[in-house]
Design a protein around this motif. Structure first.
Motif, mmCIF file in Angstrom:
data_model
loop_
_atom_site.group_PDB
_atom_site.id
_atom_site.type_symbol
_atom_site.label_atom_id
_atom_site.label_comp_id
_atom_site.label_asym_id
_atom_site.label_seq_id
_atom_site.Cartn_x
_atom_site.Cartn_y
_atom_site.Cartn_z
ATOM 1 N N GLY A 310 -4.842 5.868 4.523
ATOM 2 C CA GLY A 310 -5.500 5.848 5.804
ATOM 3 C C GLY A 310 -4.394 5.409 6.743
ATOM 4 N N THR A 311 -4.905 5.310 7.974
ATOM 5 C CA THR A 311 -3.962 4.966 9.133
ATOM 6 C C THR A 311 -3.272 3.595 8.708
ATOM 7 O OG1 THR A 311 -5.884 4.316 10.724
ATOM 8 C CG2 THR A 311 -4.896 6.684 10.747
ATOM 9 N N LEU A 312 -4.322 2.645 8.626
ATOM 10 C CA LEU A 312 -3.643 1.089 8.276
ATOM 11 C C LEU A 312 -2.753 1.127 7.357
ATOM 12 C CD1 LEU A 312 -3.443 -1.843 9.011
ATOM 13 C CD2 LEU A 312 -5.758 -1.968 8.046
ATOM 14 N N SER A 313 -3.175 1.829 6.399
ATOM 15 C CA SER A 313 -2.445 1.693 4.879
ATOM 16 C C SER A 313 -1.210 2.433 5.133
ATOM 17 C CB SER A 313 -3.155 2.387 3.715
ATOM 18 O OG SER A 313 -2.341 2.334 2.494
ATOM 19 N N ALA A 314 -0.935 3.470 5.910
ATOM 20 C CA ALA A 314 0.204 4.140 6.115
ATOM 21 C C ALA A 314 1.083 3.456 7.070
ATOM 22 C CB ALA A 314 -0.082 5.366 6.937
ATOM 23 N N GLY A 315 0.541 2.329 7.986
ATOM 24 C CA GLY A 315 1.397 1.578 8.664
ATOM 25 C C GLY A 315 1.987 0.512 7.906
ATOM 26 N N LEU A 316 1.129 -0.136 7.098
ATOM 27 C CA LEU A 316 1.511 -1.316 5.882
ATOM 28 C C LEU A 316 2.517 -0.658 5.196
ATOM 29 C CD1 LEU A 316 -2.033 -2.742 5.620
ATOM 30 C CD2 LEU A 316 -0.170 -3.765 6.667
ATOM 31 N N HIS A 317 2.542 0.382 4.707
ATOM 32 C CA HIS A 317 3.609 1.039 3.720
ATOM 33 C C HIS A 317 4.922 1.071 4.380
ATOM 34 C CE1 HIS A 317 0.170 1.831 1.148
ATOM 35 N NE2 HIS A 317 1.084 1.719 0.178
ATOM 36 N N THR A 318 5.219 0.961 5.720
ATOM 37 C CA THR A 318 6.193 0.975 6.352
ATOM 38 C C THR A 318 6.849 -0.353 6.798
ATOM 39 O OG1 THR A 318 5.457 1.079 8.692
ATOM 40 C CG2 THR A 318 5.756 2.976 7.407
ATOM 41 N N LEU A 319 5.980 -1.473 6.451
ATOM 42 C CA LEU A 319 6.147 -2.838 6.717
ATOM 43 C C LEU A 319 7.772 -3.169 5.874
ATOM 44 C CD1 LEU A 319 5.274 -4.987 8.713
ATOM 45 C CD2 LEU A 319 3.959 -5.957 6.561
ATOM 46 N N PRO A 320 7.854 -2.892 4.730
ATOM 47 C CA PRO A 320 9.119 -3.339 4.120
ATOM 48 C C PRO A 320 10.449 -3.189 4.857
ATOM 49 C CG PRO A 320 7.595 -2.530 2.422
ATOM 50 C CD PRO A 320 6.937 -2.197 3.793
ATOM 51 N N PHE A 321 10.004 -1.930 5.743
ATOM 52 C CA PHE A 321 11.428 -1.575 6.427
ATOM 53 C C PHE A 321 11.797 -2.751 7.542
ATOM 54 C CE2 PHE A 321 13.966 0.464 9.399
ATOM 55 C CZ PHE A 321 14.576 1.497 8.767
ATOM 56 N N ALA A 322 10.518 -3.362 8.093
ATOM 57 C CA ALA A 322 10.889 -4.354 8.992
ATOM 58 C C ALA A 322 11.440 -5.673 8.331
ATOM 59 C CB ALA A 322 9.641 -4.640 9.862
ATOM 60 N N VAL A 323 10.793 -5.811 7.256
ATOM 61 C CA VAL A 323 11.310 -7.214 6.452
ATOM 62 C C VAL A 323 12.602 -6.963 6.142
ATOM 63 C CG1 VAL A 323 10.869 -8.541 4.440
ATOM 64 C CG2 VAL A 323 8.935 -7.612 5.694
ATOM 65 N N VAL A 324 12.998 -5.839 5.621
ATOM 66 C CA VAL A 324 14.573 -5.887 5.279
ATOM 67 C C VAL A 324 15.350 -5.784 6.334
ATOM 68 C CG1 VAL A 324 16.198 -4.280 4.259
ATOM 69 C CG2 VAL A 324 14.031 -4.705 3.128
ATOM 70 N N LEU A 325 15.048 -5.307 7.401
ATOM 71 C CA LEU A 325 15.876 -5.249 8.689
ATOM 72 C C LEU A 325 15.961 -6.724 9.066
ATOM 73 C CD1 LEU A 325 17.486 -3.724 10.839
ATOM 74 C CD2 LEU A 325 15.128 -3.299 12.071
ATOM 75 N N ASP A 363 8.549 13.510 -4.215
ATOM 76 C CA ASP A 363 7.454 14.615 -3.925
ATOM 77 C C ASP A 363 6.155 14.033 -3.890
ATOM 78 O OD1 ASP A 363 6.392 13.817 -6.666
ATOM 79 O OD2 ASP A 363 7.715 14.933 -7.511
ATOM 80 N N ALA A 364 5.108 14.670 -3.873
ATOM 81 C CA ALA A 364 3.643 14.199 -3.657
ATOM 82 C C ALA A 364 3.275 13.297 -4.727
ATOM 83 C CB ALA A 364 2.813 15.378 -3.742
ATOM 84 N N ASP A 365 3.962 13.135 -5.765
ATOM 85 C CA ASP A 365 3.454 12.347 -6.932
ATOM 86 C C ASP A 365 4.300 10.957 -7.055
ATOM 87 O OD1 ASP A 365 1.332 13.875 -7.494
ATOM 88 O OD2 ASP A 365 2.817 15.176 -8.844
ATOM 89 N N SER A 366 5.329 10.895 -6.239
ATOM 90 C CA SER A 366 6.415 9.768 -6.216
ATOM 91 C C SER A 366 5.976 8.433 -6.138
ATOM 92 C CB SER A 366 7.616 9.955 -5.446
ATOM 93 O OG SER A 366 8.364 11.176 -5.639
ATOM 94 N N SER A 367 6.364 7.517 -6.824
ATOM 95 C CA SER A 367 5.485 5.944 -6.675
ATOM 96 C C SER A 367 6.270 5.471 -5.368
ATOM 97 C CB SER A 367 5.825 5.005 -7.852
ATOM 98 O OG SER A 367 5.666 4.018 -7.676
ATOM 99 N N TYR A 368 5.251 4.865 -4.868
ATOM 100 C CA TYR A 368 5.725 3.955 -3.539
ATOM 101 C C TYR A 368 6.622 2.973 -3.908
ATOM 102 C CZ TYR A 368 5.559 0.761 0.335
ATOM 103 O OH TYR A 368 5.911 0.013 1.455
ATOM 104 N N TRP A 369 6.573 2.278 -4.839
ATOM 105 C CA TRP A 369 7.193 1.117 -5.376
ATOM 106 C C TRP A 369 8.418 1.509 -6.215
ATOM 107 C CZ3 TRP A 369 6.384 -3.090 -3.073
ATOM 108 C CH2 TRP A 369 5.142 -3.377 -2.557
ATOM 109 N N GLY A 370 8.720 2.839 -6.288
ATOM 110 C CA GLY A 370 9.907 3.372 -6.818
ATOM 111 C C GLY A 370 10.972 3.880 -5.727
ATOM 112 N N LEU A 371 11.101 5.201 -5.858
ATOM 113 C CA LEU A 371 11.973 5.768 -4.875
ATOM 114 C C LEU A 371 11.576 5.422 -3.427
ATOM 115 C CD1 LEU A 371 12.492 9.505 -6.595
ATOM 116 C CD2 LEU A 371 14.268 7.422 -6.364
#
Length: 528
Positions: A310-325, A363-371
């Motif tokens: 969903g829209t919120l979930s999509a945003g939250l999944h980019t949050l590690p980018f901000a943390v690492v930066l 690809d479509a099946d790639s794990s978020y917590w992996g690649l």
């Protein structure tokens, strides 16, 4: 490169040092406000596409209209700050930003939304260079100034990743207009903080004439270049309109350079680019944000269309980018002490290239917590190694009286690089997606209107699949997702090549320890 020291501005003698750091917080808030608008709209693109019947090209213009106006007027904004006072210019920009946000939120058509995004970019161009120029004056001590630049640079990058999170939360609860309504309380907080905490910043005593022709040339050159790239897939990359547009844009840019070199009062003294380290640092910032903005534009659609978030979930999944930066940015300023700007920044470019290369394996099946999270972490770490050190190099190349112009160059490279990133990577994906969908057997069985809709954008294709009968819907959804992933892979190769090839070139251009490096030598203690 000669480091310059700006005289302290109207912070009373004997005032606590904390006053400067509170001013830094206020200026970072202003920076955060205008930078979030670069990406907060990205997660709203699918909803905007449905409500306003926008094509892929139209969605790119919703994003690029802001960054294009922003980038095209930054040099002018910096010049106006030097001429009329930096805090005054910043406040005018913040208030205007809030007013135009109301117009954007009330937009009833795609044309009105794009026009309001242009207006937001115009006022953002008054805010952004003023924040960095004011930091130059507020922090006359080179050691403290380097720390402030590091915090500012981290804010610009973190804001890009926070935008999708905030936008996603708003869209979970409200309509897409909420991503613009939120600017009003944000702007109110910024105005109060700036008035209470930030000194005026002064202005140049002798600013001379205003180079209107130079302004028009710079805006025309950048605008035509972005337009040509965005419309490339529709017209064809070898079409006369595409090739001709790029050639004319480059010609206008050459005329702008010639004009500024001869002008008694140029908007930008382009001769500063003769300084190898200044030019290299500016180019590397542009490259980093080219890759970053392009990827954020693509990955938010990947999360929603392919992973089904969903829209919120999509945003939250980019949050590690901000943390690492946020973690890497202060570390980068400390590493310059031992390794120098050249090594730190070139390493950052290689890390970004490696992060994009990992995307090729997803690809479509790639794990978020992996690649996926590994690739985002590498990109964020690389950006952190580039942004702060290169900003410091750029800002120490000009005297204090031209701090606004120096900030504008630094900011223009970020915004123009970002606008091109969305245009180039988005256009490359659109070309591959359109070709794949045109030859898809699953889509060929659809009525003409549904087939045309599915071919316009990945989110439109997902919507067609949702409305189709169950048996057809699964096949259409699979075709849409496969076409998008193919397009993602092809477009990301551009970022891999750009960052990878740039690393050795940038190391050469930034090599040798400079006064800019020396100013950062002790900055680690400000953070760690």
């Amino acid at each position: 490169m000669t480091q310059t020291s700006a005289p302290p501005i109207d912070i009373p003698a004997g005032a606590p040092a904390s006053r400067r750091w509170f001013a830094l917080v206020a200026l970072c808030l202003a920076t955060l406000m205008v930078m979030i608008d670069n990406t907060i709209v990205n997660v709203a693109l699918p909803t905007i596409s449905r409500d306003l019947a926008a094509s892929s090209s139209g969605l790119q213009w919703v994003v690029d209209a802001y960054t294009l106006a922003f980038a095209g007027l930054l040099i002018t904004g910096g010049h106006l700050g030097d001429r009329f006072g930096r805090r005054r210019t910043l406040l005018v920009g913040v208030i205007g930003f809030a007013v135009v946000s109301v117009i954007a939120a009330e937009s009833g058509s795609l044309a009105m939304l794009i026009a309001s995004r242009v207006g937001l970019g115009v006022f953002a161009a008054l805010v952004f260079p003023a924040t960095l120029a004011l930091l130059t004056s507020v922090f006359p001590d080179p050691r403290e100034r380097a720390a402030a630049f590091g915090a500012w640079a981290a804010t610009t990058g973190v804001a890009v990743a926070i935008g999708p999170v905030l936008g996603g939360w708003l869209l979970e609860h409200y309509s897409w207009a909420s991503v613009f309504w939120v600017n009003l309380p944000f702007a109110a907080v910024v105005v109060v903080a700036v008035v209470a905490l930030v000194p005026s910043g002064g202005r140049q005593e002798d600013v001379g004439g205003f180079d209107v022709i130079g302004l028009l040339l710079s805006v025309a050159a950048m605008g035509l270049l972005i337009y040509s790239v965005i419309e490339g897939p529709g017209h064809g990359w070898t079409d006369a309109r595409t090739v001709g547009g790029v050639i004319v844009a480059l010609g206008l840019a050459a005329v702008f350079v010639r004009r500024e070199m001869r002008s008694a009062h140029p908007i930008l003294d382009v001769r500063v680019f003769r300084n190898r380290q200044f030019a290299t640092a500016s180019a590397l910032i542009a490259l980093a944000f080219f890759c970053l903005f392009g990827f954020i534009f693509l990955v938010t659609q990947y999360f929603q269309a392919v992973k089904g978030y969903g829209t919120l979930s999509a945003g939250l999944h980019t949050l590690p980018f901000a943390v690492v930066l946020a973690l890497v940015s202060p570390l980068a300023m400390a590493l310059v002490r031992y390794l120098g700007v050249a090594t730190v920044s070139a390493t950052g470019a290689l890390m970004m290239a490696a992060g994009f290369a990992l995307v090729e394996l997803t690809d479509a099946d790639s794990s978020y917590w992996g690649l996926i999270i590994c690739s985002m972490s590498l990109m964020a770490g690389g950006l952190g190694l580039i942004s702060g050190p290169c900003t410091h190099v750029v800002m120490n190349a000009l005297p204090p009286a031209q701090a606004g112009a120096g900030a504008a160059v630094n900011d223009t490279t970020r915004e123009f690089g970002g606008a091109l990133g969305v245009a180039v990577l988005g256009s490359a994906l659109s070309s591959v997606y359109l070709a794949a969908m045109s030859g898809s057997p699953a889509v060929a069985e659809l009525p003409d209107s549904a087939r045309a809709a599915a071919e316009t954008s990945v989110m439109a294709g997902i919507e067609v699949a949702r409305q189709a009968p169950a048996q057809m819907g699964d096949a259409i959804r699979g075709a849409v997702q496969d076409a998008f992933v193919d397009g993602l892979h092809q477009s990301v190769w551009i970022a891999v090549a750009a960052a990878g090839l740039a690393a050795p070139v940038m190391w050469w251009g930034l090599r040798e320890r400079t006064h800019a490096d020396a100013a950062v030598v002790d900055v680690g203690s400000e953070f760690i």
